[in-house]
Structures are given as structure tokens and as C-alpha cells.
Scaffold this motif. Structure first.
Motif, mmCIF file in Angstrom:
data_model
loop_
_atom_site.group_PDB
_atom_site.id
_atom_site.type_symbol
_atom_site.label_atom_id
_atom_site.label_comp_id
_atom_site.label_asym_id
_atom_site.label_seq_id
_atom_site.Cartn_x
_atom_site.Cartn_y
_atom_site.Cartn_z
ATOM 1 N N PHE A 312 15.829 -43.677 -89.667
ATOM 2 C CA PHE A 312 14.713 -44.170 -88.878
ATOM 3 C C PHE A 312 15.092 -44.216 -87.404
ATOM 4 O O PHE A 312 16.175 -44.686 -87.041
ATOM 5 C CB PHE A 312 14.325 -45.588 -89.332
ATOM 6 N N HIS A 313 14.194 -43.738 -86.548
ATOM 7 C CA HIS A 313 14.298 -43.899 -85.103
ATOM 8 C C HIS A 313 12.959 -44.404 -84.587
ATOM 9 O O HIS A 313 11.911 -43.870 -84.969
ATOM 10 C CB HIS A 313 14.621 -42.565 -84.409
ATOM 11 N N LYS A 314 12.992 -45.401 -83.727
ATOM 12 C CA LYS A 314 11.752 -45.860 -83.104
ATOM 13 C C LYS A 314 11.231 -44.759 -82.192
ATOM 14 O O LYS A 314 12.002 -44.164 -81.426
ATOM 15 C CB LYS A 314 11.999 -47.140 -82.306
ATOM 16 N N ILE A 315 9.939 -44.488 -82.271
ATOM 17 C CA ILE A 315 9.334 -43.407 -81.496
ATOM 18 C C ILE A 315 8.210 -43.983 -80.643
ATOM 19 O O ILE A 315 7.407 -44.797 -81.111
ATOM 20 C CB ILE A 315 8.802 -42.294 -82.426
ATOM 21 N N LYS A 342 6.921 -40.452 -90.568
ATOM 22 C CA LYS A 342 5.614 -40.320 -91.213
ATOM 23 C C LYS A 342 4.826 -41.619 -91.052
ATOM 24 O O LYS A 342 5.378 -42.714 -91.155
ATOM 25 C CB LYS A 342 5.789 -39.999 -92.696
ATOM 26 N N ALA A 343 3.541 -41.462 -90.803
ATOM 27 C CA ALA A 343 2.598 -42.582 -90.759
ATOM 28 C C ALA A 343 3.054 -43.693 -89.825
ATOM 29 O O ALA A 343 3.146 -44.858 -90.209
ATOM 30 C CB ALA A 343 2.358 -43.128 -92.170
ATOM 31 N N ILE A 344 3.377 -43.317 -88.584
ATOM 32 C CA ILE A 344 3.745 -44.326 -87.589
ATOM 33 C C ILE A 344 2.651 -44.439 -86.544
ATOM 34 O O ILE A 344 1.893 -43.499 -86.305
ATOM 35 C CB ILE A 344 5.093 -44.008 -86.913
ATOM 36 N N ASP A 345 2.568 -45.596 -85.918
ATOM 37 C CA ASP A 345 1.553 -45.837 -84.896
ATOM 38 C C ASP A 345 2.105 -45.496 -83.515
ATOM 39 O O ASP A 345 3.181 -45.983 -83.127
ATOM 40 C CB ASP A 345 1.108 -47.296 -84.919
ATOM 41 N N LEU A 346 1.361 -44.652 -82.800
ATOM 42 C CA LEU A 346 1.686 -44.289 -81.426
ATOM 43 C C LEU A 346 0.435 -44.429 -80.577
ATOM 44 O O LEU A 346 -0.689 -44.283 -81.083
ATOM 45 C CB LEU A 346 2.169 -42.830 -81.340
ATOM 46 N N ASN A 347 0.623 -44.687 -79.297
ATOM 47 C CA ASN A 347 -0.509 -44.575 -78.387
ATOM 48 C C ASN A 347 -1.085 -43.170 -78.512
ATOM 49 O O ASN A 347 -0.324 -42.204 -78.664
ATOM 50 C CB ASN A 347 -0.080 -44.854 -76.954
ATOM 51 N N ARG A 351 -1.911 -33.132 -76.078
ATOM 52 C CA ARG A 351 -1.005 -32.034 -75.726
ATOM 53 C C ARG A 351 -0.357 -32.329 -74.372
ATOM 54 O O ARG A 351 -1.019 -32.709 -73.409
ATOM 55 C CB ARG A 351 -1.777 -30.726 -75.656
ATOM 56 N N GLY A 352 0.977 -32.183 -74.312
ATOM 57 C CA GLY A 352 1.707 -32.418 -73.074
ATOM 58 C C GLY A 352 2.289 -33.804 -72.945
ATOM 59 O O GLY A 352 3.130 -34.042 -72.062
ATOM 60 N N ASP A 353 1.870 -34.748 -73.791
ATOM 61 C CA ASP A 353 2.436 -36.096 -73.722
ATOM 62 C C ASP A 353 3.928 -36.066 -74.031
ATOM 63 O O ASP A 353 4.390 -35.308 -74.905
ATOM 64 C CB ASP A 353 1.748 -37.024 -74.723
ATOM 65 N N LEU A 354 4.677 -36.914 -73.341
ATOM 66 C CA LEU A 354 6.112 -37.046 -73.595
ATOM 67 C C LEU A 354 6.351 -38.119 -74.650
ATOM 68 O O LEU A 354 5.830 -39.237 -74.552
ATOM 69 C CB LEU A 354 6.852 -37.406 -72.306
ATOM 70 N N ILE A 355 7.136 -37.750 -75.628
ATOM 71 C CA ILE A 355 7.476 -38.636 -76.744
ATOM 72 C C ILE A 355 8.962 -38.975 -76.647
ATOM 73 O O ILE A 355 9.802 -38.080 -76.469
ATOM 74 C CB ILE A 355 7.178 -37.965 -78.101
ATOM 75 N N ALA A 356 9.273 -40.270 -76.748
ATOM 76 C CA ALA A 356 10.662 -40.728 -76.686
ATOM 77 C C ALA A 356 11.127 -41.124 -78.082
ATOM 78 O O ALA A 356 10.525 -42.002 -78.713
ATOM 79 C CB ALA A 356 10.795 -41.911 -75.734
ATOM 80 N N ILE A 357 12.186 -40.475 -78.553
ATOM 81 C CA ILE A 357 12.796 -40.826 -79.838
ATOM 82 C C ILE A 357 14.049 -41.617 -79.511
ATOM 83 O O ILE A 357 15.023 -41.077 -78.981
ATOM 84 C CB ILE A 357 13.100 -39.574 -80.675
#
Length: 385
Positions: A312-315, A342-347, A351-357
Motif C-alpha cells: 500500500f502507498h498513499k496516493i 484499487k477503489a481509492i478516493d482522489l480529488n 488528463r494532465g493532473d499530477l499524482i503523488a505516490i
């Protein structure tokens, strides 16, 4: 906590890449040094296998830690980053001749030896150079750890180390070798351990083994307990620094060190995991029948832990403040296991959004591959921005 990332500057950089918060890394190292200074003759070697980014290594070497290496390449990386040779320990079940010779030529602190055949080869190579190799024997204490089966290393049946029943025979054999100096015992029971009871059990086993050896007039100069301290993958913002106080206090209270003994630690994940984040860009948002997918440009080639360990990594979506939606976060690799979560809540993602893992500073960049002929991710530190 999105404000901790320079999102505007990230937009100008090719993704995916690793970002290392060197302020947090330095604070983590200060905490380690503060806690070990409370205990006499505690010394820490950073486990380079967790992360060998040269800029990260330089910060760690400047903090005064030694290095724990498991290959000749890691020894070279440690020396290039400024770690002194007399603080380098070299472990691993399959040391090749050139790696052993490198350790001998550089006069490293010691070899952590894992079998009698290895000991014989080190003796031969040291004799050929007219040198004496300092060795510790890695003993399997048969102590289980509350962690993933793939990262438990201290059980009796394991490729690592020497069985407890063979310990005295190996020490006696070493005493007859002209080019070997036996200086201690080495242990390591696993990784990502959060239950201090596991380390307490290791202390109890070491106490028993020391009593056993002393009955045969064998005195140990160095005890190396490996590493294994875990981090909070769930709460990287609230718990950015592991509980080093509880970790070191466990050994101070439960391990019966003899007068003059030095206690060595080999911490890796606990040093670097929280300071590292994998930054990836959203390629597509795909609506499925029952779920939606955020398809990003990072994959299991860049961070293999979720595919390998179901880790698990917080995303976080660090580009969006829109309401939360539920996503599967997946990569572009042609493997069904190329899934970060799988099945995690994100803002809401676009397309183009930066995602931090998050919490990806350990066993992330260093384990990256070029499967699918992909480019390796670059690694940047805070000062680069």
C-alpha cells in the motif's frame, strides 16, 4: 498537504520521476543521531539497497552514518558518496570474487559471512593479498517477524545466514584460518517491522547465544542486529519520521551488551522511505462498467512494490481540489498486475493532473526496470527545484 510539493515546477519536468524531500531526510537523520547518542556504542549503517540515488547518499554520508552494502556496486556507490571504508559492512549470500577483492582492497570494516564455503573463499583471497579479512557471521536466530513472507529473513529455513546449531563450529573453523579475524555476529529478521516485540524476541535470542558462547570462552566484540524498522505507509503526513526512540530503546533495555561491545544497526527503509515520492501524470480517465480508472504514466517498472508485495502507498492528486471520486490507479505496462491501488478516493482527476505516490523513497527508484523498453525514472532532490 499538497502545498509541500512545488506543483508548478513539477509541471515542467518529464514524468514519472522521484522527488526527495531532503529537509525531511535531514530531520530523520538528526533524529537517528539524537536517539543513538543516548546509548553508548550504538552505530548505524545505512542499507544502500533501499535507495542509492547519489544525492540522497551524499546527505546520509554527511550525517555520519556508515554503509551496509550487499554488492560490489554498492560498495563503490558508498565510497563515491563519501562513506568512509572503515564504516562499510558487506553482506549477501553470493559475494563474487571481484566483490570480495574490492572489499579487501578498500579495507572495509567487515564482511558479514553467510556460509562456510564463503568463509573459505574470503580466506583464500585475503591470503593471496597478504591481508586479514574481518568477518562477522550472520546467524539465523529462527525468530519470525510480523511482516510480509517475502521480506522475512530470520527463520531457520532461509537462504540467508548460518544455522544456530552450526554457530560454534563455524567460529572454531574461523579461528584456524590464517587470514580471517572473527569480530562478531550479525542478525537480520526481516523488514517493515512495526511490532517492537519482534525486536525484543531477537534480543532474547542473542542473549541466549552470547551466554552459550561465553560458556565456551568465546567473547563477541560486535553485535549487528540488522535493520527492519518499518514506517507508516498510511500516514506519511502525520507520521513522517519512524519511532526511532522506541526502536533503539528496545535494544537498550532488552539486549544484554557486554562491556566494550559495539551494537550495529543497518537501517534502510526507515531512513529514506518517507522522504521519497513518485510523481506521475494522468494520461487518461477511463470510465468502466462499474468503476473508473486513472491511467497514469508511471508503472510497475517505476515502482514495483504494489505488484510484487501488494504493498500500500498513499496516493494524492496534487493538481486538483475538486470533490473526491473513486478510482483504480493503474499504469501503462502490459501486465494485469500493473496496478498501484484499487477503489481509492482522489480529488477528481483530469488528463494532465499530477499524482503523488507517497512513501516511495525505499525500494522504488532503485528497483526500477526497463521492461517494455521504458526509460528509467529520474530522481530529483528538493534543491533541484
Amino acid at each position: 498537504m499538497k502545498g509541500k510539493f512545488p506543483v508548478d515546477k513539477f509541471q515542467q519536468v518529464r514524468t514519472p520521476f522521484y522527488y526527495y524531500d531532503t529537509d525531511l531526510l535531514r530531520e530523520t537523520l538528526r533524529t537517528i543521531n539524537q536517539e543513538t547518542s543516548k546509548h553508548e556504542r550504538f552505530t548505524v549503517h545505512y542499507a544502500i539497497k533501499a535507495n542509492a540515488n547519489p544525492k540522497v547518499l551524499r546527505v546520509i554520508s554527511q550525517a555520519g552514518l556508515g554503509a551496509d552494502c550487499v554488492s560490489g556496486g554498492e560498495i563503490q556507490a558508498a565510497l563515491q558518496a563519501g562513506f568512509p571504508a572503515n564504516k562499510i559492512v558487506f553482506a549477501g549470500v553470493g559475494k563474487s570474487d571481484w566483490e570480495i577483492n574490492l572489499g579487501l582492497d578498500k579495507d572495509i570494516f567487515c564482511f558479514n559471512v553467510e556460509s562456510i564455503p564463503e568463509l573459505e573463499v574470503i580466506n583464500q583471497l585475503a591470503a593471496a593479498k597478504g591481508k586479514t579479512a574481518r568477518v562477522c557471521f550472520r546467524i539465523n536466530p529462527d525468530v519470525g517477524a510480523h511482516t510480509h513472507a517475502n521480506i522475512t529473513t530470520g527463520l531457520a529455513e532461509n537462504k540467508f545466514g548460518i544455522a544456530m546449531r552450526d554457530m560454534e563450529d563455524v567460529i572454531q573453523e574461523a579461528s584456524h584460518m590464517q587470514s580471517i579475524q572473527f569480530i562478531g555476529l550479525h542478525f537480520h529478521i526481516g523488514s517493515q517491522i512495526l511490532d517492537m516485540g519482534d525486536f525484543e524476541a531477537l534480543c532474547n535470542r542473542i542473549n541466549e547465544l552470547q551466554d552459550q558462547l561465553e560458556r565456551h570462552h568465546i567473547r563477541i566484540e560486535n553485535i549487528n542486529v540488522g535493520g527492519g524498522l518499518g514506517i507508516s505507509y498510511e500516514h506519511p503526513n502525520r507520521l513522517p519520521i519512524p519511532d526511532f526512540k522506541a526502536y533503539f530503546d528496545t535494544y537498550a533495555h532488552h539486549l544484554k551488551l557486554r562491556s566494550g561491545q559495539t551494537l550495529h544497526f543497518e537501517l534502510g527503509r526507515a531512513v529514506v522511505a518517507q522522504c521519497g515520492t513518485l510523481i506521475t501524470r494522468t494520461l487518461y480517465v477511463k470510465q468502466g462498467t462499474y468503476k473508473q480508472f486513472a491511467i497514469v504514466d508511471a508503472g510497475m517498472t517505476d515502482l514495483i512494490r504494489p505488484a510484487l508485495y501488494q504493498a500500500f502507498h498513499k496516493i494524492e492528486n496534487i493538481s486538483s481540489e475538486e470533490p473526491l471520486e473513486t478510482y483504480d490507479v493503474v499504469g501503462p505496462i502490459c501486465e494485469s498486475s500493473d496496478v498501484f491501488a484499487k477503489a481509492i478516493d482522489l480529488n477528481k482527476c483530469h488528463r494532465g493532473d499530477l499524482i503523488a505516490i507517497r512513501s516511495a523513497g525505499a525500494y522504488g527508484e532503485i528497483m526500477a526496470s526497463q521492461y517494455n523498453c521504458r526509460q528509467l525514472p529520474l530522481g530529483y532532490v528538493k534543491e533541484d527545484f
